[in-house]
Write a protein that holds these residues in place. Structure first.
Motif, PDB file in Angstrom:
ATOM      1  N   ASP A 136       0.844  -1.199   0.000  1.00 21.64           N
ATOM      2  CA  ASP A 136       0.000   0.000   0.000  1.00 21.64           C
ATOM      3  C   ASP A 136       0.875   1.243   0.000  1.00 21.64           C
ATOM      4  OD1 ASP A 136      -2.334  -1.458   0.048  1.00 21.64           O
ATOM      5  OD2 ASP A 136      -2.558  -1.373   2.226  1.00 21.64           O
ATOM      6  N   TYR A 137       0.518   2.212  -0.846  1.00 23.08           N
ATOM      7  CA  TYR A 137       1.201   3.503  -0.843  1.00 23.08           C
ATOM      8  C   TYR A 137       0.374   4.445   0.027  1.00 23.08           C
ATOM      9  CZ  TYR A 137       3.930   7.444  -2.542  1.00 23.08           C
ATOM     10  OH  TYR A 137       4.778   8.530  -2.620  1.00 23.08           O
ATOM     11  N   GLU A 138       0.974   4.933   1.110  1.00 18.33           N
ATOM     12  CA  GLU A 138       0.241   5.716   2.104  1.00 18.33           C
ATOM     13  C   GLU A 138       0.792   7.136   2.202  1.00 18.33           C
ATOM     14  OE1 GLU A 138       0.803   3.378   5.583  1.00 18.33           O
ATOM     15  OE2 GLU A 138      -0.837   1.994   5.121  1.00 18.33           O
ATOM     16  N   ASN A 139      -0.063   8.034   2.666  1.00 22.24           N
ATOM     17  CA  ASN A 139       0.369   9.389   2.993  1.00 22.24           C
ATOM     18  C   ASN A 139       1.337   9.290   4.169  1.00 22.24           C
ATOM     19  OD1 ASN A 139       0.379  11.980   4.513  1.00 22.24           O
ATOM     20  ND2 ASN A 139      -1.041  12.615   2.898  1.00 22.24           N
ATOM     21  N   ILE A 140       2.528   9.812   3.979  1.00 26.20           N
ATOM     22  CA  ILE A 140       3.571   9.620   4.987  1.00 26.20           C
ATOM     23  C   ILE A 140       3.254  10.306   6.308  1.00 26.20           C
ATOM     24  CG2 ILE A 140       4.997  11.625   4.428  1.00 26.20           C
ATOM     25  CD1 ILE A 140       7.423   9.681   4.568  1.00 26.20           C
ATOM     26  N   ASP A 141       2.340  11.287   6.277  1.00 22.90           N
ATOM     27  CA  ASP A 141       1.970  11.999   7.506  1.00 22.90           C
ATOM     28  C   ASP A 141       0.730  11.406   8.164  1.00 22.90           C
ATOM     29  OD1 ASP A 141       4.079  13.892   7.289  1.00 22.90           O
ATOM     30  OD2 ASP A 141       2.918  14.963   5.752  1.00 22.90           O
ATOM     31  N   THR A 142      -0.315  11.137   7.369  1.00 26.58           N
ATOM     32  CA  THR A 142      -1.588  10.674   7.939  1.00 26.58           C
ATOM     33  C   THR A 142      -1.765   9.165   7.852  1.00 26.58           C
ATOM     34  OG1 THR A 142      -2.760  10.900   5.835  1.00 26.58           O
ATOM     35  CG2 THR A 142      -2.616  12.856   7.220  1.00 26.58           C
ATOM     36  N   LEU A 143      -0.882   8.477   7.105  1.00 28.22           N
ATOM     37  CA  LEU A 143      -0.969   7.033   6.863  1.00 28.22           C
ATOM     38  C   LEU A 143      -2.259   6.646   6.129  1.00 28.22           C
ATOM     39  CD1 LEU A 143       0.451   5.548  10.195  1.00 28.22           C
ATOM     40  CD2 LEU A 143       1.641   6.142   8.089  1.00 28.22           C
ATOM     41  N   LYS A 144      -2.860   7.618   5.458  1.00 31.51           N
ATOM     42  CA  LYS A 144      -4.027   7.320   4.639  1.00 31.51           C
ATOM     43  C   LYS A 144      -3.567   6.605   3.366  1.00 31.51           C
ATOM     44  CE  LYS A 144      -7.652   9.503   1.886  1.00 31.51           C
ATOM     45  NZ  LYS A 144      -8.229  10.788   1.407  1.00 31.51           N
TER      46      LYS A 144
END
Length: 325
Positions: A136-144
């Motif tokens: 999964d590629y996630e937002n590095i800040d929110t982990l979304k």
């Protein structure tokens, strides 16, 4: 001795493959983490209004920073970044083709629930000879979750079994995940799957007394470093003993040939020796019938020459005595 040599050969081979797969996994993880940490790719993945094709340069830069000194990447890897809206960008230093992009799309569509940096996957319908690193590629800040990273590995090139199978014909290999799901397979593994001992390394000889098998095998299984991957190799014992049997056949053929030549030589020698003896027998028969003119011919055999000379002298004396009488 042949079994011990096979153990050494297979252990050397599996050690080499373990190292190659572990190195490839480390390289793949570096690429994946570089992509997650890249600001340009983070912005692109989080902004559906921007076409994914704009991210090709960022993707190339991210990959290049990880694999600049890794020539293995050029022939073994193909990677793609998928956004949740279905758009994606694919990259490989050797270029990507529409067929390869469609293959990656099919993998992405089958991989909704798959994500791990510690194993490989082979989604249903995947092409033979390939396994996939899916994360999964996630937002590095929110982990979304923003999408998926899919990296294709050429398992044929990683495992490189030609040398082993050339040495031991009929060898079977399989690369599996922690659940025993097949990622790569070579040879007929149907009667061997139940021999896997997942979770630990094994090195054992499996005999036909084991009802699960149709033949005798040397089985080696190894975990791939700290990854949830396992490589199992089954080498048929008839391939291990083949050189011994071949040597035995050559030795037997050689012995039979020597025996045949010896017998032929004996027959020839007997014939050569028997011929002058038969001539002597006929000469003696003539003398016995009072033919005092009978003489033995000269013999080339030293042992018979003395007998021939004595007989002829006797015949001369008898002839002379008869004429005198």
């Amino acid at each position: 001795k042949m079994e011990n040599q096979a153990v050494a050969n297979v252990d050397f081979y599996i050690g080499q493959v373990q190292g190659a797969i572990a190195e490839s996994m480390e390289l793949t993880r570096d690429v994946a983490f570089n992509m997650v940490a890249d600001d340009g790719l983070q912005t692109l993945m989080g902004n559906p209004s921007v076409p994914m094709s704009f991210g090709r340069a960022a993707l190339q830069s991210s990959v290049g920073s990880s694999v600049a000194f890794q020539s293995i990447w050029n022939s073994h890897f193909l990677n793609a970044l998928f956004r949740d809206d279905g758009q994606f960008v694919a990259y490989s230093p050797r270029g990507t083709f529409s067929q390869e992009q469609r293959r990656l799309q099919r993998v992405y569509e089958s991989a909704a629930e798959l994500s791990s940096a510690r194993t490989l996957y082979r989604p249903e319908g995947s092409a033979e000879g390939y396994a996939y690193f899916i994360m999964d590629y996630e937002n590095i800040d929110t982990l979304k979750k923003l999408g998926k990273l899919v990296i294709e590995l050429n398992t044929d090139a990683l495992i490189k079994s030609d040398d082993l199978t050339a040495l031991y014909g009929g060898t079977c290999l399989t690369l599996t995940d922690e659940n025993g799901e097949r990622l790569y397979e070579q040879g007929d593994m149907e009667d061997k799957r139940s021999s896997f001992q997942l979770g630990r390394d094994v090195s054992e000889f499996l005999r036909k007394a084991d009802s699960r098998l149709h033949d005798d095998y040397y089985h080696v299984g190894r975990q791939i470093g700290s990854y949830r991957l396992r490589l199992d190799i089954f080498v048929p014992l008839h391939a291990i003993y083949g050189p011994v049997w071949e040597t035995s056949r050559l030795y037997l053929t050689f012995c039979v040939l020597i025996l045949a030549l010896t017998m032929l030589a004996g027959v020839a020698a007997y014939g050569a020796l028997a011929r002058p003896l038969r001539d002597m027998e006929r000469t003696l028969a003539r003398l016995a019938e009072s033919d005092y003119s009978a003489r033995m011919p000269e013999s080339r055999y030293r042992e018979l020459a003395g007998l021939q000379e004595t007989f002829n002298r006797m015949a001369n004396n008898l002839d002379a005595s008869f004429n005198e009488a």
